[in-house]
Design a protein around this motif. Structure first.
Motif, PDB file in Angstrom:
ATOM      1  N   ILE A  40      47.350  35.544  18.468  1.00 12.99           N
ATOM      2  CA  ILE A  40      47.616  36.008  19.636  1.00 12.99           C
ATOM      3  C   ILE A  40      48.094  34.919  20.778  1.00 12.99           C
ATOM      4  CG2 ILE A  40      45.580  37.471  19.091  1.00 12.99           C
ATOM      5  CD1 ILE A  40      44.170  35.119  21.206  1.00 12.99           C
ATOM      6  N   ARG A  41      48.288  35.597  21.895  1.00 12.28           N
ATOM      7  CA  ARG A  41      48.348  34.656  23.089  1.00 12.28           C
ATOM      8  C   ARG A  41      47.337  34.915  24.173  1.00 12.28           C
ATOM      9  NH1 ARG A  41      52.672  31.506  25.047  1.00 12.28           N
ATOM     10  NH2 ARG A  41      52.830  31.029  27.281  1.00 12.28           N
ATOM     11  N   LEU A  42      46.694  33.858  24.569  1.00 11.57           N
ATOM     12  CA  LEU A  42      45.293  34.267  25.451  1.00 11.57           C
ATOM     13  C   LEU A  42      45.865  33.654  26.735  1.00 11.57           C
ATOM     14  CD1 LEU A  42      42.467  35.084  25.764  1.00 11.57           C
ATOM     15  CD2 LEU A  42      41.813  32.631  25.198  1.00 11.57           C
ATOM     16  N   VAL A  43      45.819  34.510  27.882  1.00  8.78           N
ATOM     17  CA  VAL A  43      46.367  33.962  29.059  1.00  8.78           C
ATOM     18  C   VAL A  43      45.037  34.383  30.102  1.00  8.78           C
ATOM     19  CG1 VAL A  43      47.876  34.422  31.012  1.00  8.78           C
ATOM     20  CG2 VAL A  43      48.683  34.434  28.542  1.00  8.78           C
ATOM     21  N   GLN A  44      44.761  33.298  30.916  1.00  6.62           N
ATOM     22  CA  GLN A  44      43.853  33.997  31.978  1.00  6.62           C
ATOM     23  C   GLN A  44      44.687  34.842  33.090  1.00  6.62           C
ATOM     24  OE1 GLN A  44      41.962  30.363  33.740  1.00  6.62           O
ATOM     25  NE2 GLN A  44      40.687  31.588  35.105  1.00  6.62           N
ATOM     26  N   ALA A  45      43.811  35.794  33.359  1.00  4.82           N
ATOM     27  CA  ALA A  45      44.079  36.663  34.304  1.00  4.82           C
ATOM     28  C   ALA A  45      44.289  35.885  35.693  1.00  4.82           C
ATOM     29  CB  ALA A  45      43.368  37.867  34.308  1.00  4.82           C
ATOM     30  N   SER A  46      45.250  36.449  36.692  1.00  5.20           N
ATOM     31  CA  SER A  46      45.283  35.857  37.769  1.00  5.20           C
ATOM     32  C   SER A  46      44.094  36.246  38.608  1.00  5.20           C
ATOM     33  CB  SER A  46      46.545  36.346  38.509  1.00  5.20           C
ATOM     34  OG  SER A  46      46.700  37.703  38.842  1.00  5.20           O
ATOM     35  N   PRO A  47      43.852  35.678  39.761  1.00  2.10           N
ATOM     36  CA  PRO A  47      42.830  36.102  40.702  1.00  2.10           C
ATOM     37  C   PRO A  47      42.928  37.475  41.221  1.00  2.10           C
ATOM     38  CG  PRO A  47      43.276  33.815  41.372  1.00  2.10           C
ATOM     39  CD  PRO A  47      44.271  34.215  40.183  1.00  2.10           C
ATOM     40  N   ARG A  48      44.159  37.779  41.750  1.00  2.00           N
ATOM     41  CA  ARG A  48      44.706  39.176  42.133  1.00  2.00           C
ATOM     42  C   ARG A  48      44.276  40.160  40.849  1.00  2.00           C
ATOM     43  NH1 ARG A  48      50.306  41.299  44.623  1.00  2.00           N
ATOM     44  NH2 ARG A  48      49.937  43.311  44.998  1.00  2.00           N
ATOM     45  N   GLU A  54      38.149  44.573  39.083  1.00  2.79           N
ATOM     46  CA  GLU A  54      36.926  45.099  39.741  1.00  2.79           C
ATOM     47  C   GLU A  54      36.916  46.038  40.861  1.00  2.79           C
ATOM     48  OE1 GLU A  54      35.538  41.493  41.897  1.00  2.79           O
ATOM     49  OE2 GLU A  54      35.435  40.137  39.847  1.00  2.79           O
ATOM     50  N   GLN A  55      37.823  46.309  41.459  1.00  2.00           N
ATOM     51  CA  GLN A  55      38.014  47.313  42.574  1.00  2.00           C
ATOM     52  C   GLN A  55      38.142  48.743  41.507  1.00  2.00           C
ATOM     53  OE1 GLN A  55      41.515  46.187  44.540  1.00  2.00           O
ATOM     54  NE2 GLN A  55      40.173  45.341  46.176  1.00  2.00           N
ATOM     55  N   ALA A  56      38.678  48.541  40.457  1.00  2.00           N
ATOM     56  CA  ALA A  56      38.779  49.788  39.366  1.00  2.00           C
ATOM     57  C   ALA A  56      37.461  49.937  38.464  1.00  2.00           C
ATOM     58  CB  ALA A  56      39.794  49.622  38.477  1.00  2.00           C
ATOM     59  N   GLY A  57      36.652  49.161  39.065  1.00  2.00           N
ATOM     60  CA  GLY A  57      35.241  49.377  38.122  1.00  2.00           C
ATOM     61  C   GLY A  57      35.159  48.584  36.673  1.00  2.00           C
ATOM     62  N   SER A  58      36.029  47.790  36.377  1.00  2.00           N
ATOM     63  CA  SER A  58      36.034  47.041  35.217  1.00  2.00           C
ATOM     64  C   SER A  58      35.887  45.476  35.536  1.00  2.00           C
ATOM     65  CB  SER A  58      37.247  47.289  34.485  1.00  2.00           C
ATOM     66  OG  SER A  58      37.370  46.791  33.106  1.00  2.00           O
ATOM     67  N   SER A  59      35.885  44.644  34.552  1.00  3.11           N
ATOM     68  CA  SER A  59      36.053  43.265  34.491  1.00  3.11           C
ATOM     69  C   SER A  59      36.865  42.690  33.540  1.00  3.11           C
ATOM     70  CB  SER A  59      34.533  42.680  34.293  1.00  3.11           C
ATOM     71  OG  SER A  59      34.385  41.479  34.418  1.00  3.11           O
ATOM     72  N   MET A  60      38.003  41.754  34.201  1.00  2.00           N
ATOM     73  CA  MET A  60      38.983  41.166  33.172  1.00  2.00           C
ATOM     74  C   MET A  60      38.938  39.766  33.734  1.00  2.00           C
ATOM     75  SD  MET A  60      43.004  42.036  32.823  1.00  2.00           S
ATOM     76  CE  MET A  60      43.182  41.771  34.651  1.00  2.00           C
ATOM     77  N   THR A  61      38.771  38.672  32.700  1.00  2.00           N
ATOM     78  CA  THR A  61      39.191  37.506  33.003  1.00  2.00           C
ATOM     79  C   THR A  61      40.406  37.050  32.218  1.00  2.00           C
ATOM     80  OG1 THR A  61      37.679  36.715  31.335  1.00  2.00           O
ATOM     81  CG2 THR A  61      36.714  36.893  33.459  1.00  2.00           C
ATOM     82  N   HIS A  62      40.877  37.578  31.146  1.00  2.00           N
ATOM     83  CA  HIS A  62      41.748  37.048  30.304  1.00  2.00           C
ATOM     84  C   HIS A  62      42.763  38.292  29.712  1.00  2.00           C
ATOM     85  CE1 HIS A  62      39.210  33.824  30.213  1.00  2.00           C
ATOM     86  NE2 HIS A  62      40.217  33.051  29.788  1.00  2.00           N
ATOM     87  N   THR A  82      32.415  29.300  19.635  1.00  2.12           N
ATOM     88  CA  THR A  82      31.312  30.077  20.462  1.00  2.12           C
ATOM     89  C   THR A  82      31.988  30.739  21.633  1.00  2.12           C
ATOM     90  OG1 THR A  82      31.360  27.863  21.899  1.00  2.12           O
ATOM     91  CG2 THR A  82      29.408  27.936  20.082  1.00  2.12           C
ATOM     92  N   LYS A  83      33.127  30.914  21.736  1.00  2.00           N
ATOM     93  CA  LYS A  83      33.935  31.550  22.773  1.00  2.00           C
ATOM     94  C   LYS A  83      34.119  33.030  22.321  1.00  2.00           C
ATOM     95  CE  LYS A  83      36.268  27.776  24.826  1.00  2.00           C
ATOM     96  NZ  LYS A  83      37.362  27.141  25.419  1.00  2.00           N
ATOM     97  N   VAL A  84      33.356  34.054  23.228  1.00  2.00           N
ATOM     98  CA  VAL A  84      33.625  35.315  22.902  1.00  2.00           C
ATOM     99  C   VAL A  84      34.425  36.005  23.996  1.00  2.00           C
ATOM    100  CG1 VAL A  84      32.270  37.373  22.667  1.00  2.00           C
ATOM    101  CG2 VAL A  84      31.370  35.418  21.651  1.00  2.00           C
ATOM    102  N   TYR A  85      35.453  36.936  23.722  1.00  4.19           N
ATOM    103  CA  TYR A  85      36.145  37.715  24.967  1.00  4.19           C
ATOM    104  C   TYR A  85      35.942  39.232  24.222  1.00  4.19           C
ATOM    105  CZ  TYR A  85      38.161  33.393  25.595  1.00  4.19           C
ATOM    106  OH  TYR A  85      38.398  31.915  25.591  1.00  4.19           O
ATOM    107  N   ARG A  86      35.322  40.107  25.193  1.00  6.68           N
ATOM    108  CA  ARG A  86      34.986  41.691  24.901  1.00  6.68           C
ATOM    109  C   ARG A  86      36.233  42.523  25.690  1.00  6.68           C
ATOM    110  NH1 ARG A  86      29.660  42.647  26.135  1.00  6.68           N
ATOM    111  NH2 ARG A  86      29.261  41.751  23.955  1.00  6.68           N
ATOM    112  N   VAL A  87      36.734  43.285  24.628  1.00  2.98           N
ATOM    113  CA  VAL A  87      37.995  44.085  25.122  1.00  2.98           C
ATOM    114  C   VAL A  87      37.512  45.201  26.303  1.00  2.98           C
ATOM    115  CG1 VAL A  87      39.560  45.548  24.394  1.00  2.98           C
ATOM    116  CG2 VAL A  87      39.412  43.550  23.051  1.00  2.98           C
ATOM    117  N   ALA A  88      38.093  45.046  27.146  1.00  4.19           N
ATOM    118  CA  ALA A  88      37.666  46.187  28.083  1.00  4.19           C
ATOM    119  C   ALA A  88      38.722  47.200  28.336  1.00  4.19           C
ATOM    120  CB  ALA A  88      37.704  45.507  29.765  1.00  4.19           C
ATOM    121  N   TYR A  89      39.788  47.132  27.812  1.00  9.34           N
ATOM    122  CA  TYR A  89      41.125  47.964  27.975  1.00  9.34           C
ATOM    123  C   TYR A  89      42.100  47.532  27.229  1.00  9.34           C
ATOM    124  CZ  TYR A  89      44.083  51.509  30.340  1.00  9.34           C
ATOM    125  OH  TYR A  89      44.683  52.555  30.897  1.00  9.34           O
TER     126      TYR A  89
END
Length: 114
Positions: A40-48, A54-62, A82-89
């Motif tokens: 994979i390639r893991l990229v941190q989501a931009s603040p925007r 969040e405005q769309a009712g979801s949460s995304m950090t990566h 110990t790091k866990v990332y849950r898929v939102a979309y």
């Protein structure tokens, strides 16, 4: 093989939620290993991007990029130690055979008092 395989610079385990009989007519839910060491390639989501999610009712950090044929669904988890990332979309690219992107939220573990 995807056209972006050379950009996938790390590996991570993929888990999927499964229902297991509890032996008394009910079920308990657990996460079972779906694939070990997926590239994979893991990229941190931009603040925007985080605010838009969040405005769309979801949460995304990566954002998690992977080969286009990878089996990934909403609710799956990527785990690295110990790091866990849950898929939102899950997003498909506009061009077939390029990559598959999953927007995920980093899940912080809760501390336990001793």
């Amino acid at each position: 093989m995807s056209r972006v395989t050379h950009l996938l610079n790390s590996t991570i385990d993929v888990y999927r939620r499964t229902a297991v009989s509890d032996g008394q007519g009910g079920v308990t839910y657990t996460y079972a290993l779906l694939e070990a060491a997926r590239r994979i390639r893991l990229v941190q989501a931009s603040p925007r991007e985080q605010v838009e999610a969040e405005q769309a009712g979801s949460s995304m950090t990566h954002k998690v990029y992977q080969n286009h044929g990878s089996d990934i669904r909403r609710g799956d988890e990527y785990r690295n130690g110990t790091k866990v990332y849950r898929v939102a979309y899950v997003l498909e690219p506009s061009t077939d055979g390029v990559y598959r992107r999953a927007d995920a939220e980093f899940i912080q573990s809760e501390g336990v008092a001793t």
